[in-house]
Write an enzyme that holds these catalytic residues in place. Structure first.
Site, PDB file in Angstrom:
ATOM      1  N   CYS A  61      -4.644  -2.384   3.268  1.00  0.00           N
ATOM      2  CA  CYS A  61      -5.208  -1.698   3.812  1.00  0.00           C
ATOM      3  C   CYS A  61      -5.139  -1.657   5.222  1.00  0.00           C
ATOM      4  O   CYS A  61      -5.660  -2.768   5.540  1.00  0.00           O
ATOM      5  CB  CYS A  61      -6.828  -1.503   3.486  1.00  0.00           C
ATOM      6  SG  CYS A  61      -7.492  -0.037   4.133  1.00  0.00           S
ATOM      7  N   HIS A  77     -15.892   1.402   6.882  1.00  0.00           N
ATOM      8  CA  HIS A  77     -15.360  -0.005   6.309  1.00  0.00           C
ATOM      9  C   HIS A  77     -16.718  -0.764   5.959  1.00  0.00           C
ATOM     10  O   HIS A  77     -17.617  -0.929   7.100  1.00  0.00           O
ATOM     11  CB  HIS A  77     -14.403  -0.471   7.045  1.00  0.00           C
ATOM     12  CG  HIS A  77     -13.001   0.124   6.941  1.00  0.00           C
ATOM     13  ND1 HIS A  77     -12.117  -0.263   5.878  1.00  0.00           N
ATOM     14  CD2 HIS A  77     -12.615   1.012   7.864  1.00  0.00           C
ATOM     15  CE1 HIS A  77     -11.038   0.550   6.043  1.00  0.00           C
ATOM     16  NE2 HIS A  77     -11.343   1.377   7.285  1.00  0.00           N
ATOM     17  N   ASN A  88       0.957  -1.298   0.023  1.00  0.00           N
ATOM     18  CA  ASN A  88      -0.036   0.024  -0.163  1.00  0.00           C
ATOM     19  C   ASN A  88       0.902   1.256   0.161  1.00  0.00           C
ATOM     20  O   ASN A  88       1.365   1.624   1.070  1.00  0.00           O
ATOM     21  CB  ASN A  88      -0.675  -0.043   1.119  1.00  0.00           C
ATOM     22  CG  ASN A  88      -2.092   0.978   1.200  1.00  0.00           C
ATOM     23  OD1 ASN A  88      -2.554   1.182   2.372  1.00  0.00           O
ATOM     24  ND2 ASN A  88      -2.507   1.572   0.013  1.00  0.00           N
ATOM     25  N   ASN A  94      -1.654   1.624   7.129  1.00  0.00           N
ATOM     26  CA  ASN A  94      -0.149   1.381   6.384  1.00  0.00           C
ATOM     27  C   ASN A  94       0.367   2.820   6.393  1.00  0.00           C
ATOM     28  O   ASN A  94       1.615   2.901   6.451  1.00  0.00           O
ATOM     29  CB  ASN A  94      -0.348   0.869   5.092  1.00  0.00           C
ATOM     30  CG  ASN A  94      -1.009  -0.536   5.235  1.00  0.00           C
ATOM     31  OD1 ASN A  94      -0.355  -1.402   5.821  1.00  0.00           O
ATOM     32  ND2 ASN A  94      -1.895  -0.894   4.409  1.00  0.00           N
ATOM     33  N   CYS A 150      -5.183   6.120   7.692  1.00  0.00           N
ATOM     34  CA  CYS A 150      -4.605   5.137   6.922  1.00  0.00           C
ATOM     35  C   CYS A 150      -3.691   4.464   7.692  1.00  0.00           C
ATOM     36  O   CYS A 150      -2.650   4.870   8.360  1.00  0.00           O
ATOM     37  CB  CYS A 150      -3.794   5.783   5.516  1.00  0.00           C
ATOM     38  SG  CYS A 150      -2.952   4.482   4.616  1.00  0.00           S
ATOM     39  N   GLU A 190     -10.546   0.341  -1.974  1.00  0.00           N
ATOM     40  CA  GLU A 190     -10.490   1.713  -1.204  1.00  0.00           C
ATOM     41  C   GLU A 190     -11.279   2.677  -1.971  1.00  0.00           C
ATOM     42  O   GLU A 190     -10.885   2.823  -2.966  1.00  0.00           O
ATOM     43  CB  GLU A 190      -8.951   1.755  -0.895  1.00  0.00           C
ATOM     44  CG  GLU A 190      -8.181   0.982   0.035  1.00  0.00           C
ATOM     45  CD  GLU A 190      -6.943   1.348   0.896  1.00  0.00           C
ATOM     46  OE1 GLU A 190      -7.142   2.691   1.305  1.00  0.00           O
ATOM     47  OE2 GLU A 190      -6.052   0.883   0.493  1.00  0.00           O
ATOM     48  N   THR A 225      -6.352   0.083   8.043  1.00  0.00           N
ATOM     49  CA  THR A 225      -7.570   0.280   8.751  1.00  0.00           C
ATOM     50  C   THR A 225      -8.550  -0.636   8.200  1.00  0.00           C
ATOM     51  O   THR A 225      -9.535  -1.219   9.170  1.00  0.00           O
ATOM     52  CB  THR A 225      -8.152   1.727   8.429  1.00  0.00           C
ATOM     53  OG1 THR A 225      -8.239   1.861   7.134  1.00  0.00           O
ATOM     54  CG2 THR A 225      -7.527   2.651   9.065  1.00  0.00           C
ATOM     55  N   GLY A 226      -8.363  -1.177   7.213  1.00  0.00           N
ATOM     56  CA  GLY A 226      -9.417  -2.503   6.499  1.00  0.00           C
ATOM     57  C   GLY A 226      -8.972  -3.733   7.412  1.00  0.00           C
ATOM     58  O   GLY A 226      -9.934  -4.349   7.359  1.00  0.00           O
TER      59      GLY A 226
END
Length: 282
Positions: A223, A165, A11, A75, A73, A214, A225-226
């Protein structure tokens, strides 16, 4: 303007020292679109400006590749920690970074050359109330609720980790046509601010696979947070333990939901790819 290209599990973002290189705020969306372009610019999933802050050690000002501002974010914030330590902007191994008003807490691990190799981030409490995510569904939580896309009903669990999400559990991730269905989830009428969408295959109680579409960027290799939202959704649906390894296209991220204190911890790598300079940014 000097920049550093970095990635966390693939990412990738372009990082700029906002104290050293100042771009007028009104020019930033166009600058981000130019810099993020993989053919005519530097190339990345977006641009992150690292700024001074009165609230924390540093501020992360993050933009998606399409020039829209993003709140968080996972990452990206790990790479911010590596950027500021490796460049001597701080000698702290425990940092605070604020993004869109949210303060996160970082712990840095260094290698034999005293360069940051891995970062653990306290991502804070997951947000589960639909109106705060936001998602237009009723009830106290959006867990295993239906969403209709292209005439098919999917079941989603919605979580905010500072950004929205929608987690969809699937039998397999390899055959998904994300270029086709991803935008339809992102722009679905249930999401007033659009959404990031994770498609998750559960391998066992401690391991899942995930692909992500995203918001404002498209499919990415990871991701952060994903991955956090995925782990929370897995626990809420009784599918995994509280600690889980999330395999994404670009690597693996470890996530643990401390339910006693209602805090999500994310651990993963941060890598510097190259540095350079651009003579213009539009």
């Amino acid at each position: 303007m000097r920049f550093t290209k970095m990635h966390g599990c693939g990412n990738d973002y372009i990082y700029v020292d906002g104290a050293a290189w100042r771009i007028p705020q009104e020019d930033k969306p166009e600058a981000v679109r130019f810099l993020s372009d993989r053919h005519f610019g530097v190339g990345g999933d977006g641009v992150i400006f690292i700024n001074p802050s009165d609230e924390a050690d540093f501020e992360m000002e993050m933009y998606n590749a399409d020039g829209t501002r993003a709140e968080m974010c996972g990452n990206g914030i790990r790479c911010v920690g590596k950027f500021v330590y490796d460049k001597g902007l701080t000698d702290k191994r425990k940092l605070t970074v604020v993004s869109a008003g949210q303060v996160k807490y970082l712990e840095l691990e260094t290698d034999a050359e005293n360069k940051v190799s891995r970062i653990k981030v306290n991502m804070g409490k997951p947000v589960l109330e639909p109106e705060r995510i936001p998602v237009a569904v009723s009830g106290g939580k959006a867990v295993n609720v239906p969403i209709c896309v292209e005439g098919l009903e999917y079941r989603m669990t919605c979580v905010s980790m500072g950004n929205p999400h929608a987690v969809i559990f699937v039998d397999g991730t390899e055959e998904l046509e994300l270029e086709r269905i991803g935008p339809q989830f992102e722009h679905h009428e249930l999401f007033p601010r659009r959404t990031n969408t994770e498609f998750v295959q559960v391998i066992d109680r401690r391991h899942v696979k995930m692909r992500v579409w995203e918001r404002g960027t498209g499919e990415t290799l990871a991701c952060g947070t994903g991955c956090c939202a995925t782990a929370v959704a897995c626990v809420l649906n009784g599918l995994t333990d509280d600690q889980v390894t999330v395999s994404v296209l670009g690597g693996e991220i470890e996530v643990m939901w401390d339910r006693e204190h209602d805090l999500v911890y994310m651990s993963g790598p941060a890598v510097t790819v190259f540095e350079g300079e651009v003579n213009k940014y539009v």
